[in-house]
Design an enzyme around this catalytic site. Structure first.
Site, PDB file in Angstrom:
ATOM      1  CB  SER A  53     -21.282  10.205  17.388  1.00 30.66           C
ATOM      2  OG  SER A  53     -20.957  11.077  18.246  1.00 30.66           O
TER       3      SER A  53
ATOM      4  CE1 TYR B 121     -15.770  15.711  17.083  1.00 29.40           C
ATOM      5  CE2 TYR B 121     -16.583  14.259  19.036  1.00 29.40           C
ATOM      6  CZ  TYR B 121     -16.835  15.113  18.041  1.00 29.40           C
ATOM      7  OH  TYR B 121     -18.257  15.283  17.842  1.00 29.40           O
TER       8      TYR B 121
ATOM      9  CB  THR C 121     -14.542  14.536  13.585  1.00 31.88           C
ATOM     10  OG1 THR C 121     -15.560  13.909  13.114  1.00 31.88           O
ATOM     11  CG2 THR C 121     -15.311  16.085  13.466  1.00 31.88           C
TER      12      THR C 121
ATOM     13  CE  LYS D 275     -18.845  14.392   9.992  1.00 32.89           C
ATOM     14  NZ  LYS D 275     -18.784  15.506  11.111  1.00 32.89           N
TER      15      LYS D 275
ATOM     16  CG  HIS E 166     -18.920  19.813  13.079  1.00 28.92           C
ATOM     17  ND1 HIS E 166     -18.073  18.845  13.101  1.00 28.92           N
ATOM     18  CD2 HIS E 166     -19.788  19.554  13.849  1.00 28.92           C
ATOM     19  CE1 HIS E 166     -18.210  18.209  14.372  1.00 28.92           C
ATOM     20  NE2 HIS E 166     -19.475  18.467  14.842  1.00 28.92           N
TER      21      HIS E 166
HETATM   22  C1  FNR Z   1     -23.438  16.510  14.277  1.00 25.99           C
HETATM   23  N1  FNR Z   1     -22.260  16.460  13.556  1.00 25.99           N
HETATM   24  C2  FNR Z   1     -21.127  15.699  14.286  1.00 25.99           C
HETATM   25  N2  FNR Z   1     -19.959  15.290  13.740  1.00 25.99           N
HETATM   26  C3  FNR Z   1     -19.291  14.407  14.241  1.00 25.99           C
HETATM   27  O1  FNR Z   1     -18.259  14.264  13.599  1.00 25.99           O
HETATM   28  N3  FNR Z   1     -19.393  13.969  15.554  1.00 25.99           N
HETATM   29  C4  FNR Z   1     -20.701  14.118  16.303  1.00 25.99           C
HETATM   30  O2  FNR Z   1     -20.704  13.652  17.355  1.00 25.99           O
HETATM   31  C5  FNR Z   1     -21.524  15.408  15.392  1.00 25.99           C
HETATM   32  N4  FNR Z   1     -22.670  15.492  16.312  1.00 25.99           N
HETATM   33  C6  FNR Z   1     -23.617  16.207  15.564  1.00 25.99           C
HETATM   34  C7  FNR Z   1     -24.633  16.332  16.367  1.00 25.99           C
HETATM   35  C8  FNR Z   1     -25.832  17.060  15.764  1.00 25.99           C
HETATM   36  C9  FNR Z   1     -27.143  17.217  16.264  1.00 25.99           C
HETATM   37  C10 FNR Z   1     -25.666  17.597  14.344  1.00 25.99           C
HETATM   38  C11 FNR Z   1     -26.688  18.363  13.540  1.00 25.99           C
HETATM   39  C12 FNR Z   1     -24.222  17.530  13.656  1.00 25.99           C
HETATM   40  C13 FNR Z   1     -21.908  16.998  12.238  1.00 25.99           C
HETATM   41  C14 FNR Z   1     -22.441  15.864  11.436  1.00 25.99           C
HETATM   42  O3  FNR Z   1     -21.780  14.742  11.409  1.00 25.99           O
HETATM   43  C15 FNR Z   1     -22.422  16.321  10.019  1.00 25.99           C
HETATM   44  O4  FNR Z   1     -21.363  16.788   9.590  1.00 25.99           O
HETATM   45  C16 FNR Z   1     -23.436  17.555   9.470  1.00 25.99           C
HETATM   46  O5  FNR Z   1     -24.757  17.164  10.611  1.00 25.99           O
HETATM   47  C17 FNR Z   1     -23.754  17.659   8.253  1.00 25.99           C
HETATM   48  O6  FNR Z   1     -24.874  18.647   7.880  1.00 25.99           O
HETATM   49  P1  FNR Z   1     -26.147  18.238   7.652  1.00 25.99           P
HETATM   50  O7  FNR Z   1     -26.719  17.163   6.903  1.00 25.99           O
HETATM   51  O8  FNR Z   1     -26.731  18.287   9.191  1.00 25.99           O
HETATM   52  O9  FNR Z   1     -26.977  19.562   7.204  1.00 25.99           O
END
Ligand code: FNR
Length: 386
Positions: free
Chosen positions: A106, A129, A155, A254, A278
């Site tokens: 990330s 991003y 993303t 994404k 997300h």
């Molecule tokens: C995320 N997600 C996320 N996505 C991204 O592109 N960059 C990021 O830094 C983050 N950070 C992040 C932190 C936390 C705590 C969560 C729960 C989610 C979204 C992540 O990549 C993904 O799309 C989702 O978590 C998928 O859903 P599930 O598997 O958590 O239900």
């Protein structure tokens, strides 16, 4: 009690983490309707049980994101993982590599590119991003290249932060009074295992990738402030062309949910898209990802790879996603919870559980190869509905 499944890791993470961190991982935006729908709509999807089809010697290996993988699963980019376990991103990247699945670092990681890349052999995948300060962004792309990143994951669904009630209540975001700070310290003191292992020994708690842009310090408070000033709600597909000019390698988008956006992603030269909301952390009221998947797959007509994430909590869910047209899935909370519960060893165990669950689900639906799994794995009524 022993851990049997991903949900058990959620419980273990809840016990181990201070409440404000658990809520940050576990929560979604607004009333969390979309977050719940991600899980519920997957669970509702009925599969065809098939029998006596010689499924001995089943193979889970396939290709995903341009590489061979041991199963069609990757670790999604998750911010702040270095707060869930000591140097969490390094631990997770190592474990993912050993398990033969991709790890996506990330942008908002605690451990930056320069710390994580040398910990693994294979090239990293890096998520970014769109940032207002294009000079900084160009520099970050250069750093990613220098760290050996081959695949960039942009993303696109976080151009602005959505209200997350749990984070507001825990004052993870927003203003903190002296009393709030005191409460936070008490909460940390109530979790001494975390406090010592991560709070003390896991320092520095900075955002490694953004640190150069934040000379005043790259801690959480500075980051939240910086994000609100630097995330870019004005971006359009033209800005993506700016990225494309500077990034010649594979580009993954994404956060695509709509078939029209999926078609635009093809035109923009993306090599893959991730159907994602997300994890229900942005637009509450958006469709669940499993329900959005089929129309997106049909819209792109095989021109690019379609992955999905959101709500994957078991190997059966992976099969449901593959049957609905995804060529692979990303795990978000599943690995974040496992990491929080027991570091890299638990992420490794969680992946083993998932692998076994997927293998059994394949056997019971009559499949020996990942590539063969398609809509016929779903009940006819499900296929008509999707
Ligand atoms: C995320 N997600 C996320 N996505 C991204 O592109 N960059 C990021 O830094 C983050 N950070 C992040 C932190 C936390 C705590 C969560 C729960 C989610 C979204 C992540 O990549 C993904 O799309 C989702 O978590 C998928 O859903 P599930 O598997 O958590 O239900």
């Amino acid at each position: 009690m022993a851990i049997a499944c991903i949900e058990d890791y959620r419980g273990a993470a809840r016990r181990r983490l201070p409440r404000f961190l658990f809520d940050y991982i576990d929560g979604g935006s607004y009333a969390e309707t979309t977050m719940r729908a991600n899980v519920a709509d997957l669970e509702r999807l009925s599969l065809r049980q098939r029998v006596m089809r010689d499924v001995s010697g089943a193979q889970l290996e396939t290709r995903m994101l341009g590489r061979s993988v041991s199963m069609p699963v990757a670790l999604a980019p998750i911010g702040l993982a270095g707060l869930y376990a000591r140097r969490g991103e390094v631990q997770a990247a190592r474990v993912a590599e050993a398990a033969g699945v991709p790890f996506i670092l990330s942008a908002s990681a605690c451990c930056g590119l320069e710390e994580v890349a040398p910990a693994v052999q294979a090239p990293l995948l890096f998520q970014l991003y769109m940032i207002k300060d294009r000079a900084f962004m160009a520099a970050l792309l250069d750093r990613a290249r220098a760290a050996g990143v081959e695949t960039l994951v942009m993303t696109v669904d976080l151009i602005i932060h959505s209200p997350r009630y749990r984070d507001m209540r825990s004052t993870l975001t927003g203003r903190q009074t002296v009393l709030d700070r005191l409460r936070r310290m008490i909460e940390i003191a109530r979790h001494p295992g975390w406090a010592w292992d991560v709070g003390v020994r896991g320092r520095p708690h900075i955002l490694g990738n953004f640190a150069p842009a934040m000379p005043g310090g790259a801690g959480l408070a500075q980051f939240t402030d910086w994000v609100s000033r630097n995330f870019d709600p004005s971006i359009t597909w033209d800005d993506l062309a700016w990225v494309r000019e500077r990034w010649k390698g594979p580009l993954v988008l994404k956060g695509i949910l709509d078939p029209d956006d999926a078609r635009l992603a093809c035109e923009a030269g993306a090599s893959a898209i991730v159907v994602s909301n997300h994890g229900g952390r942005q637009l509450d009221g958006a469709p669940s990802t499993i329900s959005a998947l089929r129309p997106v797959v049909e819209a792109v007509e095989g021109k690019l790879e379609v992955l999905m994430d959101g709500g994957i909590r078991s190997g059966v869910d992976v099969l449901r996603a593959l049957a609905s047209g995804a060529s692979g899935v990303l795990l978000g909370r599943a690995w974040a919870f496992a990491l929080a519960a027991g570091g890299g060893a638990s992420v490794s165990h969680m992946l083993e559980l998932l692998r076994h669950e997927l293998a059994v689900a394949m056997a019971l639906t009559g499949y020996s190869r990942i590539a063969d799994i398609g809509p016929e794995a779903l009940l006819r009524t499900e296929r008509a509905a999707s």
